[in-house]
Scaffold this motif. Structure first.
Motif, PDB file in Angstrom:
ATOM      1  N   GLU A   1     -19.627  55.256 -23.245  1.00  0.00           N
ATOM      2  CA  GLU A   1     -19.338  56.429 -24.071  1.00  0.00           C
ATOM      3  C   GLU A   1     -20.549  57.349 -24.200  1.00  0.00           C
ATOM      4  N   ILE A   2     -21.742  56.815 -23.981  1.00  0.00           N
ATOM      5  CA  ILE A   2     -22.966  57.595 -24.118  1.00  0.00           C
ATOM      6  C   ILE A   2     -23.637  57.705 -22.747  1.00  0.00           C
ATOM      7  N   PHE A   3     -24.165  58.864 -22.441  1.00  0.00           N
ATOM      8  CA  PHE A   3     -24.824  59.085 -21.152  1.00  0.00           C
ATOM      9  C   PHE A   3     -26.038  58.159 -21.070  1.00  0.00           C
ATOM     10  N   PHE A   4     -26.133  57.374 -20.005  1.00  0.00           N
ATOM     11  CA  PHE A   4     -27.166  56.342 -19.896  1.00  0.00           C
ATOM     12  C   PHE A   4     -27.813  56.409 -18.513  1.00  0.00           C
ATOM     13  N   GLY A   5     -29.085  56.747 -18.504  1.00  0.00           N
ATOM     14  CA  GLY A   5     -29.866  56.701 -17.273  1.00  0.00           C
ATOM     15  C   GLY A   5     -31.008  55.717 -17.436  1.00  0.00           C
ATOM     16  N   THR A   6     -31.403  55.075 -16.358  1.00  0.00           N
ATOM     17  CA  THR A   6     -32.522  54.145 -16.428  1.00  0.00           C
ATOM     18  C   THR A   6     -33.391  54.271 -15.194  1.00  0.00           C
ATOM     19  N   PHE A   7     -34.631  53.899 -15.358  1.00  0.00           N
ATOM     20  CA  PHE A   7     -35.511  53.755 -14.214  1.00  0.00           C
ATOM     21  C   PHE A   7     -35.341  52.351 -13.640  1.00  0.00           C
ATOM     22  N   ASP A   8     -35.469  52.263 -12.334  1.00  0.00           N
ATOM     23  CA  ASP A   8     -35.535  50.989 -11.621  1.00  0.00           C
ATOM     24  C   ASP A   8     -34.195  50.270 -11.575  1.00  0.00           C
ATOM     25  N   LEU A   9     -34.198  49.120 -10.903  1.00  0.00           N
ATOM     26  CA  LEU A   9     -32.949  48.447 -10.575  1.00  0.00           C
ATOM     27  C   LEU A   9     -33.081  46.949 -10.818  1.00  0.00           C
ATOM     28  N   SER A  10     -31.970  46.331 -11.179  1.00  0.00           N
ATOM     29  CA  SER A  10     -31.864  44.882 -11.300  1.00  0.00           C
ATOM     30  C   SER A  10     -30.398  44.531 -11.096  1.00  0.00           C
ATOM     31  N   GLY A  11     -30.098  43.249 -11.026  1.00  0.00           N
ATOM     32  CA  GLY A  11     -28.706  42.858 -10.884  1.00  0.00           C
ATOM     33  C   GLY A  11     -27.859  43.314 -12.057  1.00  0.00           C
ATOM     34  N   GLU A  12     -28.406  43.195 -13.266  1.00  0.00           N
ATOM     35  CA  GLU A  12     -27.669  43.605 -14.465  1.00  0.00           C
ATOM     36  C   GLU A  12     -27.484  45.117 -14.515  1.00  0.00           C
ATOM     37  N   ILE A  13     -28.485  45.857 -14.074  1.00  0.00           N
ATOM     38  CA  ILE A  13     -28.353  47.316 -14.019  1.00  0.00           C
ATOM     39  C   ILE A  13     -27.304  47.706 -12.982  1.00  0.00           C
ATOM     40  N   ALA A  14     -27.310  47.025 -11.844  1.00  0.00           N
ATOM     41  CA  ALA A  14     -26.302  47.300 -10.816  1.00  0.00           C
ATOM     42  C   ALA A  14     -24.893  47.068 -11.366  1.00  0.00           C
ATOM     43  N   ASP A  15     -24.715  45.983 -12.113  1.00  0.00           N
ATOM     44  CA  ASP A  15     -23.407  45.713 -12.711  1.00  0.00           C
ATOM     45  C   ASP A  15     -23.028  46.811 -13.709  1.00  0.00           C
ATOM     46  N   GLY A  16     -24.018  47.305 -14.462  1.00  0.00           N
ATOM     47  CA  GLY A  16     -23.760  48.372 -15.419  1.00  0.00           C
ATOM     48  C   GLY A  16     -23.336  49.662 -14.744  1.00  0.00           C
ATOM     49  N   ILE A  17     -23.935  49.953 -13.593  1.00  0.00           N
ATOM     50  CA  ILE A  17     -23.547  51.155 -12.840  1.00  0.00           C
ATOM     51  C   ILE A  17     -22.118  51.019 -12.338  1.00  0.00           C
ATOM     52  N   LYS A  18     -21.781  49.861 -11.797  1.00  0.00           N
ATOM     53  CA  LYS A  18     -20.428  49.645 -11.274  1.00  0.00           C
ATOM     54  C   LYS A  18     -19.381  49.717 -12.384  1.00  0.00           C
ATOM     55  N   ALA A  19     -19.751  49.237 -13.577  1.00  0.00           N
ATOM     56  CA  ALA A  19     -18.809  49.244 -14.700  1.00  0.00           C
ATOM     57  C   ALA A  19     -18.681  50.609 -15.351  1.00  0.00           C
ATOM     58  N   GLY A  20     -19.564  51.543 -14.993  1.00  0.00           N
ATOM     59  CA  GLY A  20     -19.544  52.860 -15.611  1.00  0.00           C
ATOM     60  C   GLY A  20     -20.314  52.932 -16.913  1.00  0.00           C
ATOM     61  N   ASP A  21     -21.053  51.866 -17.245  1.00  0.00           N
ATOM     62  CA  ASP A  21     -21.857  51.866 -18.468  1.00  0.00           C
ATOM     63  C   ASP A  21     -23.180  52.585 -18.274  1.00  0.00           C
ATOM     64  N   ILE A  22     -23.665  52.635 -17.034  1.00  0.00           N
ATOM     65  CA  ILE A  22     -24.911  53.325 -16.687  1.00  0.00           C
ATOM     66  C   ILE A  22     -24.576  54.410 -15.669  1.00  0.00           C
ATOM     67  N   ASN A  23     -25.038  55.628 -15.910  1.00  0.00           N
ATOM     68  CA  ASN A  23     -24.730  56.741 -15.004  1.00  0.00           C
ATOM     69  C   ASN A  23     -25.526  56.679 -13.709  1.00  0.00           C
ATOM     70  N   PHE A  24     -26.791  56.277 -13.821  1.00  0.00           N
ATOM     71  CA  PHE A  24     -27.613  56.192 -12.616  1.00  0.00           C
ATOM     72  C   PHE A  24     -28.861  55.367 -12.898  1.00  0.00           C
ATOM     73  N   ALA A  25     -29.444  54.877 -11.814  1.00  0.00           N
ATOM     74  CA  ALA A  25     -30.766  54.245 -11.864  1.00  0.00           C
ATOM     75  C   ALA A  25     -31.698  55.060 -10.982  1.00  0.00           C
ATOM     76  N   ILE A  26     -32.891  55.319 -11.473  1.00  0.00           N
ATOM     77  CA  ILE A  26     -33.882  56.088 -10.722  1.00  0.00           C
ATOM     78  C   ILE A  26     -34.693  55.118  -9.880  1.00  0.00           C
ATOM     79  N   ASP A  27     -34.606  55.260  -8.581  1.00  0.00           N
ATOM     80  CA  ASP A  27     -35.204  54.315  -7.645  1.00  0.00           C
ATOM     81  C   ASP A  27     -36.524  54.857  -7.124  1.00  0.00           C
ATOM     82  N   GLN A  28     -37.622  54.205  -7.500  1.00  0.00           N
ATOM     83  CA  GLN A  28     -38.928  54.619  -6.981  1.00  0.00           C
ATOM     84  C   GLN A  28     -39.328  53.804  -5.754  1.00  0.00           C
ATOM     85  N   GLN A  29     -38.401  52.979  -5.252  1.00  0.00           N
ATOM     86  CA  GLN A  29     -38.608  52.171  -4.060  1.00  0.00           C
ATOM     87  C   GLN A  29     -39.913  51.362  -4.133  1.00  0.00           C
TER      88      GLN A  29
END
Length: 313
Positions: free
Chosen positions: A236-264
Protein backbone atom coordinates in the motif's frame (compact mmCIF):
# COMPACT_ATOMS: atom_id res chain seq x y z
CA UNK A 1 36.49 -18.91 -21.83
CA UNK A 2 37.48 -21.64 -19.36
CA UNK A 3 38.70 -23.86 -22.21
CA UNK A 4 40.72 -20.95 -23.59
CA UNK A 5 42.36 -20.23 -20.23
CA UNK A 6 43.09 -23.92 -19.76
CA UNK A 7 44.75 -24.15 -23.17
CA UNK A 8 46.78 -21.05 -22.37
CA UNK A 9 48.05 -22.62 -19.15
CA UNK A 10 49.06 -25.82 -20.95
CA UNK A 11 50.90 -23.79 -23.55
CA UNK A 12 52.77 -21.90 -20.85
CA UNK A 13 53.92 -25.14 -19.23
CA UNK A 14 55.05 -26.47 -22.58
CA UNK A 15 57.50 -23.60 -23.05
CA UNK A 16 59.44 -24.23 -19.88
CA UNK A 17 57.04 -23.43 -17.05
CA UNK A 18 57.13 -19.64 -17.41
CA UNK A 19 53.39 -19.50 -16.82
CA UNK A 20 53.74 -21.58 -13.67
CA UNK A 21 56.33 -19.27 -12.14
CA UNK A 22 54.17 -16.23 -12.90
CA UNK A 23 51.10 -17.89 -11.42
CA UNK A 24 53.02 -18.86 -8.30
CA UNK A 25 53.78 -15.19 -7.66
CA UNK A 26 50.51 -14.90 -5.70
CA UNK A 27 50.19 -11.16 -5.38
CA UNK A 28 48.98 -10.20 -1.91
CA UNK A 29 45.89 -8.01 -1.93
CA UNK A 30 43.80 -6.90 1.06
CA UNK A 31 40.20 -5.71 0.85
CA UNK A 32 39.08 -3.71 3.89
CA UNK A 33 35.41 -2.85 4.34
CA UNK A 34 33.55 -0.86 6.97
CA UNK A 35 30.84 -3.51 7.37
CA UNK A 36 30.19 -5.26 10.67
CA UNK A 37 30.17 -9.05 10.73
CA UNK A 38 26.37 -9.01 10.88
CA UNK A 39 25.99 -7.37 7.45
CA UNK A 40 25.29 -10.24 5.06
CA UNK A 41 25.21 -7.93 2.02
CA UNK A 42 29.00 -8.13 1.87
CA UNK A 43 28.89 -11.87 1.13
CA UNK A 44 28.64 -11.01 -2.57
CA UNK A 45 31.86 -8.99 -2.41
CA UNK A 46 33.56 -11.77 -0.44
CA UNK A 47 32.53 -14.20 -3.17
CA UNK A 48 33.74 -11.83 -5.88
CA UNK A 49 37.25 -11.46 -4.45
CA UNK A 50 37.54 -15.22 -4.05
CA UNK A 51 36.52 -15.80 -7.67
CA UNK A 52 38.86 -13.07 -8.93
CA UNK A 53 41.72 -14.29 -6.74
CA UNK A 54 41.34 -17.85 -8.01
CA UNK A 55 41.18 -16.71 -11.62
CA UNK A 56 44.12 -14.32 -11.35
CA UNK A 57 46.29 -16.47 -9.06
CA UNK A 58 46.31 -13.75 -6.40
CA UNK A 59 46.00 -14.11 -2.63
CA UNK A 60 43.13 -11.86 -1.52
CA UNK A 61 42.24 -11.31 2.14
CA UNK A 62 39.01 -9.74 3.41
CA UNK A 63 39.20 -7.71 6.61
CA UNK A 64 36.62 -5.61 8.46
CA UNK A 65 35.85 -4.16 11.90
CA UNK A 66 33.59 -6.79 13.55
CA UNK A 67 31.22 -4.17 15.00
CA UNK A 68 31.53 -1.65 12.17
CA UNK A 69 33.59 0.74 14.30
CA UNK A 70 35.38 3.14 11.95
CA UNK A 71 38.29 3.81 14.31
CA UNK A 72 38.87 0.06 14.29
CA UNK A 73 38.70 0.11 10.49
CA UNK A 74 41.35 2.84 10.38
CA UNK A 75 43.65 0.63 12.48
CA UNK A 76 43.04 -2.27 10.12
CA UNK A 77 44.13 -0.10 7.17
CA UNK A 78 47.32 0.80 9.04
CA UNK A 79 47.99 -2.84 9.90
CA UNK A 80 47.42 -3.94 6.31
CA UNK A 81 49.75 -1.25 4.96
CA UNK A 82 52.46 -2.37 7.40
CA UNK A 83 52.55 -5.76 5.65
CA UNK A 84 53.38 -4.06 2.30
CA UNK A 85 50.80 -5.89 0.17
CA UNK A 86 50.71 -5.58 -3.61
CA UNK A 87 47.44 -3.69 -3.32
CA UNK A 88 44.77 -2.47 -0.93
CA UNK A 89 41.07 -2.23 -1.75
CA UNK A 90 39.22 -0.07 0.75
CA UNK A 91 35.91 1.69 1.30
CA UNK A 92 35.83 5.40 2.16
CA UNK A 93 33.20 4.97 4.85
CA UNK A 94 34.18 8.31 6.44
CA UNK A 95 36.74 10.45 4.67
CA UNK A 96 37.82 12.31 7.81
CA UNK A 97 38.47 9.11 9.76
CA UNK A 98 40.21 7.19 6.98
CA UNK A 99 42.05 9.95 5.14
CA UNK A 100 45.29 9.57 7.14
CA UNK A 101 45.67 5.77 7.01
CA UNK A 102 44.74 5.50 3.33
CA UNK A 103 47.00 8.41 2.29
CA UNK A 104 49.84 6.89 4.32
CA UNK A 105 49.44 3.61 2.43
CA UNK A 106 49.58 5.47 -0.88
CA UNK A 107 52.67 7.38 0.28
CA UNK A 108 54.35 4.04 1.00
CA UNK A 109 53.90 3.15 -2.66
CA UNK A 110 51.06 0.68 -2.11
CA UNK A 111 48.53 0.77 -4.97
CA UNK A 112 45.09 1.55 -3.57
CA UNK A 113 41.66 1.22 -5.17
CA UNK A 114 38.65 2.60 -3.31
CA UNK A 115 35.24 0.97 -3.59
CA UNK A 116 31.63 1.22 -2.49
CA UNK A 117 31.50 4.19 -0.10
CA UNK A 118 32.94 7.60 -0.82
CA UNK A 119 33.21 9.57 -4.04
CA UNK A 120 35.48 9.66 -7.03
CA UNK A 121 36.71 13.09 -5.93
CA UNK A 122 37.64 11.77 -2.49
CA UNK A 123 39.40 8.81 -4.06
CA UNK A 124 41.50 11.15 -6.19
CA UNK A 125 42.39 13.31 -3.17
CA UNK A 126 43.66 10.23 -1.39
CA UNK A 127 45.86 9.31 -4.34
CA UNK A 128 44.03 6.09 -5.14
CA UNK A 129 44.29 4.57 -8.59
CA UNK A 130 40.54 4.55 -9.18
CA UNK A 131 37.14 4.28 -7.50
CA UNK A 132 34.68 1.47 -8.21
CA UNK A 133 31.23 2.19 -6.88
CA UNK A 134 27.90 3.90 -7.19
CA UNK A 135 27.44 7.68 -6.99
CA UNK A 136 25.23 7.63 -3.92
CA UNK A 137 23.45 10.96 -4.28
CA UNK A 138 22.65 10.15 -7.92
CA UNK A 139 21.31 6.74 -6.91
CA UNK A 140 19.06 8.27 -4.27
CA UNK A 141 17.94 10.96 -6.69
CA UNK A 142 17.09 8.37 -9.34
CA UNK A 143 15.03 6.44 -6.81
CA UNK A 144 13.28 9.64 -5.79
CA UNK A 145 12.39 10.45 -9.40
CA UNK A 146 10.58 7.12 -9.65
CA UNK A 147 8.72 7.92 -6.44
CA UNK A 148 7.87 11.43 -7.62
CA UNK A 149 6.40 9.98 -10.81
CA UNK A 150 4.08 7.94 -8.59
CA UNK A 151 2.96 11.09 -6.76
CA UNK A 152 5.10 10.71 -3.63
CA UNK A 153 5.83 13.97 -1.77
CA UNK A 154 6.97 12.64 1.64
CA UNK A 155 8.96 9.63 2.78
CA UNK A 156 10.82 7.84 5.54
CA UNK A 157 14.48 6.98 5.02
CA UNK A 158 15.48 4.06 7.26
CA UNK A 159 19.22 4.55 7.73
CA UNK A 160 20.87 1.62 9.47
CA UNK A 161 24.40 3.02 9.06
CA UNK A 162 24.04 6.71 9.68
CA UNK A 163 27.72 7.17 10.60
CA UNK A 164 28.56 6.55 6.94
CA UNK A 165 28.13 9.91 5.15
CA UNK A 166 27.38 8.16 1.86
CA UNK A 167 24.22 6.73 3.40
CA UNK A 168 22.93 10.22 4.14
CA UNK A 169 23.59 11.20 0.51
CA UNK A 170 21.23 8.45 -0.61
CA UNK A 171 18.47 9.84 1.58
CA UNK A 172 19.18 13.45 0.59
CA UNK A 173 19.07 12.62 -3.12
CA UNK A 174 15.68 10.95 -2.71
CA UNK A 175 14.30 13.89 -0.73
CA UNK A 176 15.39 16.47 -3.28
CA UNK A 177 14.02 14.41 -6.17
CA UNK A 178 10.54 14.44 -4.62
CA UNK A 179 10.85 18.16 -3.90
CA UNK A 180 11.30 18.19 -0.14
CA UNK A 181 14.01 18.73 2.47
CA UNK A 182 15.37 15.65 4.19
CA UNK A 183 14.81 17.14 7.65
CA UNK A 184 13.49 14.60 10.12
CA UNK A 185 12.38 12.17 7.40
CA UNK A 186 15.52 10.11 8.07
CA UNK A 187 15.81 7.97 11.20
CA UNK A 188 18.91 6.47 12.78
CA UNK A 189 17.65 2.88 12.73
CA UNK A 190 20.66 1.10 14.18
CA UNK A 191 21.57 -2.50 13.35
CA UNK A 192 19.23 -4.54 15.56
CA UNK A 193 16.30 -5.95 13.52
CA UNK A 194 13.75 -5.67 16.33
CA UNK A 195 14.79 -2.10 17.06
CA UNK A 196 14.55 -1.17 13.38
CA UNK A 197 11.07 -2.68 13.10
CA UNK A 198 9.88 -0.81 16.18
CA UNK A 199 11.33 2.51 15.02
CA UNK A 200 9.72 2.19 11.60
CA UNK A 201 6.38 1.28 13.15
CA UNK A 202 6.57 4.21 15.55
CA UNK A 203 7.43 6.70 12.78
CA UNK A 204 4.60 5.55 10.52
CA UNK A 205 2.18 5.67 13.43
CA UNK A 206 3.19 9.27 14.18
CA UNK A 207 3.30 10.23 10.49
CA UNK A 208 0.38 8.39 8.86
CA UNK A 209 0.58 10.48 5.69
CA UNK A 210 4.08 9.20 4.82
CA UNK A 211 4.07 8.51 1.10
CA UNK A 212 7.07 6.23 0.72
CA UNK A 213 9.73 4.28 2.53
CA UNK A 214 13.37 4.06 1.44
CA UNK A 215 15.68 1.51 3.06
CA UNK A 216 19.42 1.38 2.51
CA UNK A 217 20.03 -2.36 2.32
CA UNK A 218 18.83 -5.74 3.61
CA UNK A 219 19.72 -4.85 7.21
CA UNK A 220 16.99 -2.20 7.25
CA UNK A 221 14.78 -3.57 4.46
CA UNK A 222 13.89 -6.87 6.15
CA UNK A 223 12.61 -5.36 9.45
CA UNK A 224 10.84 -2.60 7.52
CA UNK A 225 8.95 -5.21 5.51
CA UNK A 226 7.88 -6.80 8.78
CA UNK A 227 6.73 -3.45 10.16
CA UNK A 228 4.68 -2.70 7.05
CA UNK A 229 3.05 -6.12 7.14
CA UNK A 230 2.14 -5.73 10.80
CA UNK A 231 0.55 -2.36 10.00
CA UNK A 232 -1.28 -3.72 6.96
CA UNK A 233 0.67 -1.38 4.70
CA UNK A 234 2.58 -3.90 2.60
CA UNK A 235 1.84 -3.18 -1.02
CA UNK A 236 0.00 0.00 0.00
CA UNK A 237 2.99 2.31 0.52
CA UNK A 238 5.64 3.08 -2.10
CA UNK A 239 8.74 1.11 -1.06
CA UNK A 240 12.19 1.35 -2.58
CA UNK A 241 15.36 -0.19 -1.21
CA UNK A 242 19.03 -0.31 -1.94
CA UNK A 243 20.65 -3.66 -2.66
CA UNK A 244 19.26 -7.15 -2.99
CA UNK A 245 18.62 -10.28 -0.94
CA UNK A 246 16.36 -13.29 -1.19
CA UNK A 247 13.78 -11.63 1.05
CA UNK A 248 13.92 -8.41 -0.97
CA UNK A 249 13.47 -10.42 -4.17
CA UNK A 250 10.38 -12.06 -2.69
CA UNK A 251 9.06 -8.62 -1.71
CA UNK A 252 9.48 -7.35 -5.27
CA UNK A 253 7.66 -10.36 -6.70
CA UNK A 254 4.83 -9.94 -4.19
CA UNK A 255 4.44 -6.26 -5.04
CA UNK A 256 5.44 -5.15 -1.54
CA UNK A 257 8.65 -3.52 -2.82
CA UNK A 258 8.61 -1.35 -5.96
CA UNK A 259 12.28 -1.71 -6.78
CA UNK A 260 15.74 -2.52 -5.49
CA UNK A 261 18.67 -0.29 -6.43
CA UNK A 262 21.47 -2.52 -7.66
CA UNK A 263 25.00 -1.18 -7.26
CA UNK A 264 26.41 -4.51 -8.50
CA UNK A 265 28.66 -5.30 -5.53
CA UNK A 266 30.16 -8.23 -7.38
CA UNK A 267 31.93 -5.77 -9.66
CA UNK A 268 33.16 -3.79 -6.65
CA UNK A 269 35.02 -6.84 -5.40
CA UNK A 270 35.96 -8.51 -8.66
CA UNK A 271 37.29 -5.66 -10.78
CA UNK A 272 39.78 -4.18 -8.27
CA UNK A 273 41.43 -7.59 -7.81
CA UNK A 274 41.82 -7.97 -11.57
CA UNK A 275 43.11 -4.41 -11.97
CA UNK A 276 45.58 -4.58 -9.07
CA UNK A 277 46.95 -7.96 -10.16
CA UNK A 278 47.55 -6.76 -13.70
CA UNK A 279 49.03 -3.53 -12.39
CA UNK A 280 51.45 -5.42 -10.15
CA UNK A 281 52.50 -7.80 -12.93
CA UNK A 282 52.52 -5.63 -16.02
CA UNK A 283 52.04 -2.00 -14.97
CA UNK A 284 48.82 -1.68 -16.98
CA UNK A 285 45.93 0.35 -15.60
CA UNK A 286 42.51 1.42 -16.92
CA UNK A 287 41.94 5.14 -17.30
CA UNK A 288 39.31 6.68 -15.06
CA UNK A 289 36.84 5.41 -12.50
CA UNK A 290 34.15 2.74 -12.78
CA UNK A 291 30.49 3.30 -11.92
CA UNK A 292 29.07 -0.06 -10.84
CA UNK A 293 25.54 1.35 -10.45
CA UNK A 294 22.82 2.37 -10.04
CA UNK A 295 20.55 -0.08 -11.76
CA UNK A 296 16.93 -0.71 -10.81
CA UNK A 297 15.54 -4.21 -10.25
CA UNK A 298 11.76 -4.41 -10.61
CA UNK A 299 9.16 -7.14 -10.94
CA UNK A 300 9.93 -7.21 -14.67
CA UNK A 301 13.60 -8.13 -14.15
CA UNK A 302 13.64 -9.98 -10.84
CA UNK A 303 13.21 -13.47 -12.33
CA UNK A 304 16.65 -13.30 -13.93
CA UNK A 305 18.39 -11.60 -11.04
CA UNK A 306 17.04 -13.42 -7.98
CA UNK A 307 18.85 -16.72 -8.53
CA UNK A 308 22.16 -14.86 -8.17
CA UNK A 309 21.16 -12.80 -5.11
CA UNK A 310 23.73 -12.95 -2.32
CA UNK A 311 26.35 -14.56 -4.54
CA UNK A 312 26.77 -12.56 -7.74
CA UNK A 313 24.06 -9.83 -7.40
Amino acid sequence: MKKFLGSLAVAALAVGGFGMSAQAADEKIVLISHAPDSDSWWNTIKNAIQVAGDQMGADVEYRNPPTGDLADMARIVQQAAATNPDGIIVTIADYNVLEGPIADAVDKGIPVITINSGTQEQSEKLGALMHVGQPEYDAGYGAGKKAAAAGVTSFLCVNHYITNPASVERCRGFAEAIGTDLGDQMIDAGQDPSEIQNKVAAYLSSNPDTGAVLTLGPTSAHPTLAALKDAGLNGEIFFGTFDLSGEIADGIKAGDINFAIDQQPYLQGYMPVVVLTNYARYGVLPSGHMNSGPGFITKDSISFVEKYAGEYR
